[in-house]
Design a protein around this motif. Structure first.
Motif, PDB file in Angstrom:
ATOM      1  N   VAL A   1       0.822  -1.211   0.000  1.00 50.37           N
ATOM      2  CA  VAL A   1       0.000   0.000   0.000  1.00 50.37           C
ATOM      3  C   VAL A   1       0.859   1.265   0.000  1.00 50.37           C
ATOM      4  N   PHE A   2       2.010   1.228   0.677  1.00 58.16           N
ATOM      5  CA  PHE A   2       2.910   2.381   0.631  1.00 58.16           C
ATOM      6  C   PHE A   2       3.520   2.521  -0.752  1.00 58.16           C
ATOM      7  N   GLY A   3       3.926   1.406  -1.336  1.00 57.63           N
ATOM      8  CA  GLY A   3       4.549   1.451  -2.656  1.00 57.63           C
ATOM      9  C   GLY A   3       3.611   1.921  -3.746  1.00 57.63           C
ATOM     10  N   MET A   4       2.315   1.670  -3.559  1.00 58.56           N
ATOM     11  CA  MET A   4       1.316   2.062  -4.555  1.00 58.56           C
ATOM     12  C   MET A   4       0.616   3.368  -4.184  1.00 58.56           C
ATOM     13  N   ASP A   5       1.137   4.074  -3.175  1.00 60.84           N
ATOM     14  CA  ASP A   5       0.514   5.322  -2.696  1.00 60.84           C
ATOM     15  C   ASP A   5      -0.947   5.122  -2.306  1.00 60.84           C
ATOM     16  N   GLN A   6      -1.212   4.024  -1.645  1.00 66.90           N
ATOM     17  CA  GLN A   6      -2.572   3.733  -1.198  1.00 66.90           C
ATOM     18  C   GLN A   6      -2.673   3.834   0.323  1.00 66.90           C
ATOM     19  N   VAL A   7      -2.060   4.886   0.849  1.00 64.12           N
ATOM     20  CA  VAL A   7      -2.141   5.181   2.279  1.00 64.12           C
ATOM     21  C   VAL A   7      -2.701   6.579   2.450  1.00 64.12           C
ATOM     22  N   VAL A   8      -3.790   6.681   3.204  1.00 66.23           N
ATOM     23  CA  VAL A   8      -4.318   7.988   3.587  1.00 66.23           C
ATOM     24  C   VAL A   8      -3.774   8.276   4.978  1.00 66.23           C
ATOM     25  N   MET A   9      -2.893   9.239   5.076  1.00 66.08           N
ATOM     26  CA  MET A   9      -2.211   9.538   6.331  1.00 66.08           C
ATOM     27  C   MET A   9      -2.600  10.929   6.823  1.00 66.08           C
ATOM     28  N   SER A  10      -3.018  11.000   8.079  1.00 66.64           N
ATOM     29  CA  SER A  10      -3.351  12.290   8.687  1.00 66.64           C
ATOM     30  C   SER A  10      -2.708  12.383  10.061  1.00 66.64           C
ATOM     31  N   SER A  11      -2.321  13.586  10.448  1.00 63.28           N
ATOM     32  CA  SER A  11      -1.704  13.784  11.757  1.00 63.28           C
ATOM     33  C   SER A  11      -2.669  14.519  12.674  1.00 63.28           C
ATOM     34  N   TYR A  12      -2.520  14.266  13.970  1.00 64.73           N
ATOM     35  CA  TYR A  12      -3.463  14.758  14.973  1.00 64.73           C
ATOM     36  C   TYR A  12      -2.724  15.251  16.211  1.00 64.73           C
ATOM     37  N   PRO A  13      -3.467  15.935  17.096  1.00 64.84           N
ATOM     38  CA  PRO A  13      -2.876  16.325  18.379  1.00 64.84           C
ATOM     39  C   PRO A  13      -2.495  15.068  19.166  1.00 64.84           C
ATOM     40  N   GLU A  14      -2.056  15.265  20.352  1.00 69.43           N
ATOM     41  CA  GLU A  14      -1.554  14.177  21.190  1.00 69.43           C
ATOM     42  C   GLU A  14      -2.533  13.003  21.275  1.00 69.43           C
ATOM     43  N   LEU A  15      -2.009  11.804  21.221  1.00 73.77           N
ATOM     44  CA  LEU A  15      -2.791  10.576  21.284  1.00 73.77           C
ATOM     45  C   LEU A  15      -3.612  10.504  22.564  1.00 73.77           C
ATOM     46  N   GLY A  16      -4.885  10.120  22.419  1.00 74.91           N
ATOM     47  CA  GLY A  16      -5.745   9.919  23.573  1.00 74.91           C
ATOM     48  C   GLY A  16      -6.620  11.095  23.923  1.00 74.91           C
ATOM     49  N   THR A  17      -6.919  11.977  22.950  1.00 75.44           N
ATOM     50  CA  THR A  17      -7.728  13.161  23.218  1.00 75.44           C
ATOM     51  C   THR A  17      -9.059  13.116  22.469  1.00 75.44           C
ATOM     52  N   GLU A  18     -10.050  13.804  23.016  1.00 71.84           N
ATOM     53  CA  GLU A  18     -11.354  13.853  22.357  1.00 71.84           C
ATOM     54  C   GLU A  18     -11.289  14.679  21.069  1.00 71.84           C
ATOM     55  N   LYS A  19     -10.437  15.703  21.056  1.00 79.08           N
ATOM     56  CA  LYS A  19     -10.273  16.493  19.838  1.00 79.08           C
ATOM     57  C   LYS A  19      -9.777  15.609  18.702  1.00 79.08           C
TER      58      LYS A  19
END
Length: 232
Positions: free
Chosen positions: A43-61
């Motif tokens: 999936v990485f080689g075929m660009d089939q990864v949807v990657m998103s970044s977020y605030p600190e792990l374990g938050t309601e936000k």
């Protein structure tokens, strides 16, 4: 910044680490090193990864943002093809977790996502984390969750940043339908043993034991109890 379909890695630049750095580090982790998971490499080689970044792990936000992003991921997923796509949630500004701390934060995050998710549990899997047919459900779809972080004792889970990969349960059923599941599974386990010297003791086939035991990557004993209950 939104990355177009030809480069399916999708990153939120609002956090401290740059999009390009997060993308490059994960590509190096999966593609540039001897990573055992051939599905991740595909999936990485075929660009089939949807990657998103977020605030600190374990938050309601983060939970609300993950839910919204997974809704979009499911809406755009092509269930008519044999192509697979992974959703990767990255928490680049989280502190340096021990394995136990990461496990607690992972389940805290999943509980918060479930709390804000108003969809019914996927009827194809169990909502009971003690059941051998358990799989985590978000937006009405079952997911197998792979937790990764820099201090994991498993080389395959020792990612550059704390992260959670969400793989649709449908993908594993599709592999079975294609007659490829056992071949892929055995190849991954063979490569994992070559990398680390042994096979991840937590890995079992769906239906053999609860997959909840596998999510964090930490080795747990028979007495381990999943901190998640769908009724919470």
């Amino acid at each position: 910044m939104k990355v177009k379909n030809e480069e399916a890695l999708e990153l939120n630049p609002s956090l401290g680490n740059s999009c390009s750095l997060i993308k490059r580090d994960f590509e190096k982790f999966i593609l540039g090193e001897d990573h055992p998971c051939i599905m991740a490499k595909t999936v990485f080689g075929m660009d089939q990864v949807v990657m998103s970044s977020y605030p600190e792990l374990g938050t309601e936000k983060a939970a609300r943002q993950i839910l919204q992003d997974l809704e979009n991921y499911i809406e755009t997923y092509d269930f008519e093809t044999n192509d697979f796509k992974t959703f990767l949630a990255v928490f680049p500004d989280s502190p340096d977790f021990s394995e136990l701390e990461f496990e607690k934060k992972l389940w805290q995050q999943l509980k918060l996502v479930h709390k804000v998710d108003d969809c019914d549990w996927d009827p194809e899997v169990s909502a009971d984390p003690e059941s051998e047919h358990f799989s985590f459900s978000i937006c009405g779809k079952a997911f197998y969750v792979v937790g990764m972080h820099p201090n994991s004792s498993r080389e395959a889970r020792k990612s550059p940043y704390p992260a959670m990969a969400f793989n649709l349960h449908w993908q594993f059923e599709k592999l079975r339908e294609m007659g490829s599941f056992e071949t892929v599974r055995d190849k991954i386990r063979e490569r994992d043993k070559a990398l680390q010297g042994d096979i991840n003791p937590m890995l079992q086939d769906f239906g053999a034991n609860s997959e909840a035991r596998q999510y964090s990557g930490r080795k747990v004993g028979e007495e381990w109890k999943c901190p998640f209950l769908s009724s919470n």
